[in-house]
Design a protein around this motif. Structure first.
Motif, short mmCIF file in Angstrom:
data_model
loop_
_atom_site.label_atom_id
_atom_site.label_comp_id
_atom_site.label_asym_id
_atom_site.label_seq_id
_atom_site.Cartn_x
_atom_site.Cartn_y
_atom_site.Cartn_z
N GLY A 1 60.72 132.82 66.42
CA GLY A 1 61.95 133.81 65.87
C GLY A 1 62.78 133.82 63.72
N CYS A 2 61.57 133.78 63.25
CA CYS A 2 62.18 134.49 61.84
C CYS A 2 62.18 135.85 61.61
N LYS A 3 63.15 135.95 60.96
CA LYS A 3 64.23 136.98 60.92
C LYS A 3 63.34 138.15 59.08
N LYS A 4 62.91 136.57 58.24
CA LYS A 4 62.44 137.73 57.14
C LYS A 4 61.63 136.80 56.66
N ILE A 5 60.35 136.59 56.25
CA ILE A 5 58.84 136.45 55.97
C ILE A 5 58.74 136.52 55.21
N ALA A 6 57.92 135.83 54.14
CA ALA A 6 57.56 135.97 53.17
C ALA A 6 55.70 135.62 52.71
N HIS A 7 55.25 135.70 51.52
CA HIS A 7 53.98 135.58 51.72
C HIS A 7 53.86 134.56 50.04
N LEU A 8 53.18 133.58 50.22
CA LEU A 8 52.64 133.21 48.84
C LEU A 8 51.24 133.28 48.81
N TYR A 9 50.54 134.55 47.84
CA TYR A 9 49.47 134.67 48.10
C TYR A 9 48.31 134.06 46.55
N GLY A 10 47.45 134.30 47.00
CA GLY A 10 46.12 133.73 45.69
C GLY A 10 45.33 134.98 44.69
N PRO A 11 44.51 134.80 44.12
CA PRO A 11 44.05 135.49 43.32
C PRO A 11 43.30 136.96 44.32
N GLN A 12 44.37 137.62 43.77
CA GLN A 12 43.97 139.27 44.26
C GLN A 12 41.97 139.57 43.78
N GLU A 13 40.94 138.92 43.09
CA GLU A 13 40.11 139.61 42.42
C GLU A 13 39.40 138.76 43.99
N LEU A 14 39.72 137.83 44.67
CA LEU A 14 38.93 137.21 45.91
C LEU A 14 39.69 138.11 46.75
N ILE A 15 38.29 138.76 47.08
CA ILE A 15 38.47 139.51 48.78
C ILE A 15 39.46 138.19 49.80
N THR A 16 39.28 137.01 49.97
CA THR A 16 39.64 136.14 51.08
C THR A 16 41.80 136.60 50.61
N ALA A 17 41.71 135.86 49.58
CA ALA A 17 42.82 135.77 48.95
C ALA A 17 43.76 137.72 49.95
N LYS A 18 42.40 138.36 49.36
CA LYS A 18 42.99 139.75 49.10
C LYS A 18 43.73 140.10 50.61
N LYS A 19 42.23 140.07 51.44
CA LYS A 19 42.65 140.06 53.00
C LYS A 19 43.86 139.50 53.81
N ARG A 20 43.68 138.18 53.53
CA ARG A 20 44.91 137.48 53.95
C ARG A 20 46.21 138.05 53.46
N MET A 21 46.73 138.34 52.39
CA MET A 21 47.89 140.20 51.75
C MET A 21 48.03 140.39 53.11
N LEU A 22 46.44 141.77 52.51
CA LEU A 22 46.74 142.74 53.41
C LEU A 22 47.66 142.58 55.33
N GLY A 23 46.83 141.39 55.68
CA GLY A 23 46.73 140.63 57.04
C GLY A 23 48.34 141.05 57.15
N TYR A 24 49.21 139.87 55.88
CA TYR A 24 50.34 139.72 55.99
C TYR A 24 51.50 140.92 55.98
N GLU A 25 51.15 141.65 55.03
CA GLU A 25 51.48 143.62 55.02
C GLU A 25 51.51 144.25 55.86
N GLU A 26 50.59 144.72 56.21
CA GLU A 26 50.75 145.36 57.56
C GLU A 26 51.32 144.79 58.96
N SER A 27 51.52 143.63 58.84
CA SER A 27 51.94 143.05 59.46
C SER A 27 53.73 142.98 59.58
N VAL A 28 53.98 143.26 58.35
CA VAL A 28 55.52 143.53 58.42
C VAL A 28 56.16 144.36 57.74
N LEU A 29 55.45 145.45 57.57
CA LEU A 29 55.54 146.50 56.77
C LEU A 29 56.63 147.42 57.27
N ASP A 30 56.97 147.01 58.60
CA ASP A 30 57.55 148.29 58.89
C ASP A 30 59.14 147.96 59.59
#
Length: 330
Positions: free
Chosen positions: A175-204
């Motif tokens: 039931g969350c209505k507004k979700i944020a993301h705390l992200y790791g260093p974007q030079e790391l593929i792990t952090a980048k993929k996790r941010m991308l997964g978040y963005e694509e889930s909430v973009l719309d």
């Protein structure tokens, strides 16, 4: 301690003959073999593994280079590496690089000199040039979790993108209505993929804005600072996906200091599945990586490479699991 020269003297042969006997390299007649074996037994001589490695033989040792041994994610990986290595008769040398490229280069130099048979890197700063140099010198290498930009070696990591989408989906489901993301260093593929997964889930969603993403640097203190920065901009956030568990633990403390209740006011979820998530108050929901299995697989792949001499560049991505605990139970 007895030396190879002591053995040669007692057996009445040359050092080269003892070396041929030890390394099973070249002809040694039966009578000489018996004299050398008897001398070794009498002197209780133990061949030097490093010396044999320098002579072109395996040392029975592999190196595991971690960026930060204080992060509980990495000791769990190390245990998997060590258990598999021991089963195959290998000893593991642990190195802590502190995310410093120069330290990592010194370990690469150690490898080049054949002090160890192969190396597992969980690295932030391992460059493509370093990997290509090791490939050129036929140095067995496996990269764990964090890989160079172009994959030219075997890489083992979990499904970071899918894990991030699973985390956001869970927050939406409760039931969350507004979700944020705390992200790791974007030079790391792990952090980048996790941010991308978040963005694509909430973009719309109409509430989405890029300012809902705040850097926490994969550190506990980073998570604490990030959640305070987040709530200064978005006090109505009711769900937070943290890119790793350390940031989530820091965010828990920050929310407590702000007087925000978890999970009543804000639900929070981490990523990694480290044991610390079970002792926080409330206990943390997390996307658990198979940390031990990742280490075990890395050791298996490296040892197979050492023994076969065949260098491959395979990508292994392991499944993750949602573990629901009190921090998201409403």
């Amino acid at each position: 301690m007895a030396t190879i020269r002591d053995v040669a003297k007692l057996a009445g042969v040359s050092v080269a003959t003892v070396s041929r006997y030890l390394n099973k390299n070249g002809y040694v007649n039966k009578d000489t073999e018996q004299r050398v074996a008897k001398a070794i037994e009498q002197l209780n001589y133990e061949p030097n593994a490093v010396a044999r490695g320098l002579a072109g033989k395996q040392t029975g040792t592999i190196a595991l280079i971690l960026p930060d041994i204080a992060n509980p994610f990495f000791p769990e990986i190390a245990r998997g590496v060590e258990d598999v290595a021991q089963k195959h008769g290998f000893t593991v040398i642990l190195g802590n690089s502190d995310d410093q490229g120069q330290k990592e280069k010194s370990y690469i130099e150690m490898l080049r000199k054949k002090y160890v048979d192969g190396i597992i890197f969980a690295s932030n700063t391992l460059g493509q040039d370093d990997v290509e140099q090791m490939n050129k010198n036929n140095i067995p290498l496996v990269v764990l979790d964090r890989a160079p930009t172009r994959q030219s070696c075997s890489v083992i990591r979990s499904r970071n993108y899918e894990g991030a989408k699973l985390a956001v989906s869970h927050l939406l489901d409760i039931g969350c209505k507004k979700i944020a993301h705390l992200y790791g260093p974007q030079e790391l593929i792990t952090a980048k993929k996790r941010m991308l997964g978040y963005e694509e889930s909430v973009l719309d969603f109409p509430w989405y804005t890029p300012s809902l993403m705040v850097p926490g640097h994969f550190r506990m203190d980073g998570g604490l600072a990030a959640v305070k920065e987040l709530f200064a901009k978005h006090p109505d956030v009711d769900g937070i996906f943290c890119g790793n568990d350390l940031m989530a633990i820091g965010a828990l403390k920050g929310l407590h200091q702000l007087g925000v209740r978890v999970p009543e006011d804000v639900a929070i979820i981490g990523f990694d599945g480290i044991s610390l998530t079970e002792i926080t108050t409330p206990e943390l929901t997390t996307i658990a990586q198979p940390n031990y299995d990742m280490g075990a697989l890395a050791a298996k792949v490296l040892i197979e490479t050492i023994q076969s001499g065949v260098m491959e560049a395979k990508l292994y991505e392991l499944d993750v699991e949602l573990i629901v605990r009190d921090s998201t139970k409403r």
